[in-house]
Enzyme design. Structure first.
Site, short mmCIF file in Angstrom:
data_model
loop_
_atom_site.label_atom_id
_atom_site.label_comp_id
_atom_site.label_asym_id
_atom_site.label_seq_id
_atom_site.Cartn_x
_atom_site.Cartn_y
_atom_site.Cartn_z
N GLY A 1 -0.09 -50.63 -44.00
CA GLY A 1 0.74 -49.72 -43.21
C GLY A 1 0.46 -48.27 -43.57
N ARG B 1 -12.83 -33.92 -51.59
CA ARG B 1 -13.09 -32.61 -52.19
C ARG B 1 -13.34 -32.70 -53.70
NH1 ARG B 1 -10.13 -27.82 -48.74
NH2 ARG B 1 -11.22 -28.36 -46.80
N ARG C 1 -5.62 -54.78 -40.20
CA ARG C 1 -5.54 -56.01 -40.98
C ARG C 1 -6.86 -56.76 -40.82
NH1 ARG C 1 -0.89 -54.87 -43.79
NH2 ARG C 1 0.72 -54.15 -42.35
N ASP D 1 0.53 -53.19 -51.74
CA ASP D 1 0.32 -54.44 -52.45
C ASP D 1 -0.85 -55.25 -51.89
OD1 ASP D 1 1.76 -56.47 -54.42
OD2 ASP D 1 1.22 -57.59 -52.63
N THR E 1 2.55 -46.16 -49.68
CA THR E 1 3.52 -46.97 -48.96
C THR E 1 4.87 -46.27 -49.01
OG1 THR E 1 4.79 -49.04 -49.00
CG2 THR E 1 3.79 -48.35 -51.06
N ASP F 1 7.73 -47.59 -48.93
CA ASP F 1 8.78 -48.41 -49.54
C ASP F 1 8.98 -48.14 -51.03
OD1 ASP F 1 9.48 -49.75 -47.19
OD2 ASP F 1 7.89 -51.21 -47.45
N ASP G 1 7.57 -49.55 -53.49
CA ASP G 1 7.76 -50.88 -54.08
C ASP G 1 6.58 -51.33 -54.94
OD1 ASP G 1 5.99 -51.11 -51.99
OD2 ASP G 1 6.89 -52.91 -51.14
N ARG H 1 25.54 -38.92 -37.77
CA ARG H 1 26.91 -38.65 -38.24
C ARG H 1 27.64 -37.71 -37.27
NH1 ARG H 1 29.87 -39.19 -42.59
NH2 ARG H 1 28.18 -39.95 -43.91
N ARG I 1 11.87 -54.07 -46.30
CA ARG I 1 11.93 -55.52 -46.08
C ARG I 1 12.25 -56.28 -47.36
NH1 ARG I 1 6.51 -57.57 -43.80
NH2 ARG I 1 5.90 -57.05 -45.92
N ALA J 1 26.70 -42.04 -46.73
CA ALA J 1 27.12 -43.26 -46.04
C ALA J 1 28.36 -43.87 -46.71
CB ALA J 1 25.98 -44.27 -46.04
N GLU J 2 29.19 -44.51 -45.89
CA GLU J 2 30.37 -45.18 -46.42
C GLU J 2 30.02 -46.48 -47.14
OE1 GLU J 2 31.82 -41.96 -44.73
OE2 GLU J 2 30.58 -43.32 -43.56
N GLU K 1 16.31 -53.15 -43.95
CA GLU K 1 15.96 -54.22 -43.01
C GLU K 1 15.91 -55.59 -43.68
OE1 GLU K 1 11.90 -54.19 -41.51
OE2 GLU K 1 11.36 -52.71 -43.05
N HIS L 1 9.79 -47.38 -37.12
CA HIS L 1 8.55 -46.72 -37.50
C HIS L 1 8.65 -45.20 -37.46
CE1 HIS L 1 7.06 -50.80 -36.91
NE2 HIS L 1 6.05 -50.45 -37.68
N GLN M 1 10.19 -43.61 -39.47
CA GLN M 1 10.12 -43.22 -40.88
C GLN M 1 8.69 -43.11 -41.41
OE1 GLN M 1 13.42 -45.87 -42.85
NE2 GLN M 1 12.90 -46.60 -40.82
N ARG M 2 7.75 -43.76 -40.75
CA ARG M 2 6.37 -43.73 -41.24
C ARG M 2 5.60 -42.49 -40.77
NH1 ARG M 2 3.37 -49.54 -40.61
NH2 ARG M 2 4.48 -50.68 -42.24
#
Length: 328
Positions: free
Chosen positions: A15, A29, A76, A107, A130, A132, A134, A159, A176, A191-192, A227, A258, A260-261
């Site tokens: 991704g 460079r 892929r 990963d 990435t 995430d 992660d 909001r 994920r 956020a609540e 998610e 997406h 966010q990407r």
């Protein structure tokens, strides 16, 4: 590894994430600075098998530090998962006299690189790209900071609508398997409630919490959901359940997806990418391989690829406690 490095290949795989182009620029460079040749490998491992190579120099990467996505593209590759596919990839590298590779991805990218290096003794260094965050062995991955800022900006705008119409919004962000984006964006966005895979809140407890919020006088609420959260089968199931079990709210769902990407990388990600690219190339020149470049306490480090791909990063328990206090 005793062979002197003269030509380095660089690829982006998996991704896309903001900062990948800045990392490619840094690798190219740094090679130019040290009088090394650099080759761009297009479409990740698929391009490696197809021989989609292009020589790159310092001018090739001008004006890309601020661009999202990846100019080298990503894809892929099922064929690379086979020994025959990896043999084709190796033959192409030898044919083009490429001595080592810098792999920018997550990963899956690192797993492929580790297998490839073990089979062919071909030097590889990874740069974690990435959103995430992660990957174990680094405090930050490329794109994470940008994705967080994108999510918080979206939460702020949602909001405004929530408070104007007395609405409850479930806002789904990426994550994920891990909840880094949800946890940090949720705290940063006020956020609540925050729902993440690492801390299953339970749907009944969620309704109880929202009921208390309503009783305290709150007329609108935001719930940030990773998610991969297991509170419900989906964020839409959560909406339906709350609709049926909680009065007083007009419940809506916003999936950032997406969004966010994409976008221009933050200053943090641009600087991090530049540092990681230099470290990756110079580590290969020093005869090091099978490592990922990471940052720990703002210091550049090398972390074994094998350990980086075995388990994801840990969620910040202190920040979970902060989130519980902030949602009181």
């Amino acid at each position: 590894m005793s062979k002197k490095i003269k030509k380095i290949g660089v690829m982006t795989s998996g991704g896309d994430s903001p900062g990948m182009n800045a990392a490619v620029r840094s690798v190219v460079r740094t090679c130019a600075y040290h009088k090394l040749e650099c080759v761009g490998i297009y479409r990740g491992y698929e391009g490696l098998i197809e021989g989609a190579f292009e020589p790159m120099n310092a001018r090739s990467v001008r004006d890309i530090i601020n661009r999202g996505g990846t100019i080298l593209k990503s894809a892929r590759s099922k064929e690379f998962r086979t020994k025959e596919g990896r043999q084709k990839a190796y033959d192409n590298l030898i044919k083009h006299e490429i001595d080592a590779m810098v792999l920018i991805g997550g990963d899956g990218t690192f797993t492929g690189g580790l297998i490839f290096e073990e089979e062919f003794n071909f030097p590889c260094i990874g740069i974690p790209g990435t959103i995430d965050n992660d990957i174990r062995g680094t405090d930050r991955t490329l794109g994470y900071d940008t994705a967080l800022n994108t999510a918080v900006e979206a939460i702020d705008k949602i909001r405004d609508t929530a408070s104007s119409h007395n609405r409850l919004f479930f806002i789904e962000v990426m994550g994920r398997d891990v909840g880094h984006i949800a946890l940090n964006a949720g705290v940063g966005g006020g956020a609540e409630e925050i729902l993440i895979p690492e801390a299953n809140m339970g749907i009944e407890r969620l309704v109880e919490s929202l009921t208390r919020s309503g009783a305290s006088g709150k007329t609108s609420s935001l719930v940030v959901v990773a998610e991969g959260d297991k509170t419900g089968k989906s964020v839409f199931e959560l909406k339906d359940y709350v609709d049926n079990n909680l009065e007083g709210y007009d419940v809506r769902v916003a999936v950032l997806g997406h969004l966010q990407r994409g976008g221009s990388p933050s200053c943090y990600d641009r600087v991090l990418a530049s540092r990681m690219g230099v470290k990756a190339v110079e580590s290969l020149m020093e005869g090091k391989s099978s490592y990922m470049v990471g940052t720990q306490h703002d210091k550049m480090v090398l972390y074994p690829l094998e350990q980086a791909i075995k388990s994801g990063s840990d969620i910040n328990q202190e920040l979970i406690r902060v989130s519980e206090i902030m949602t009181t």
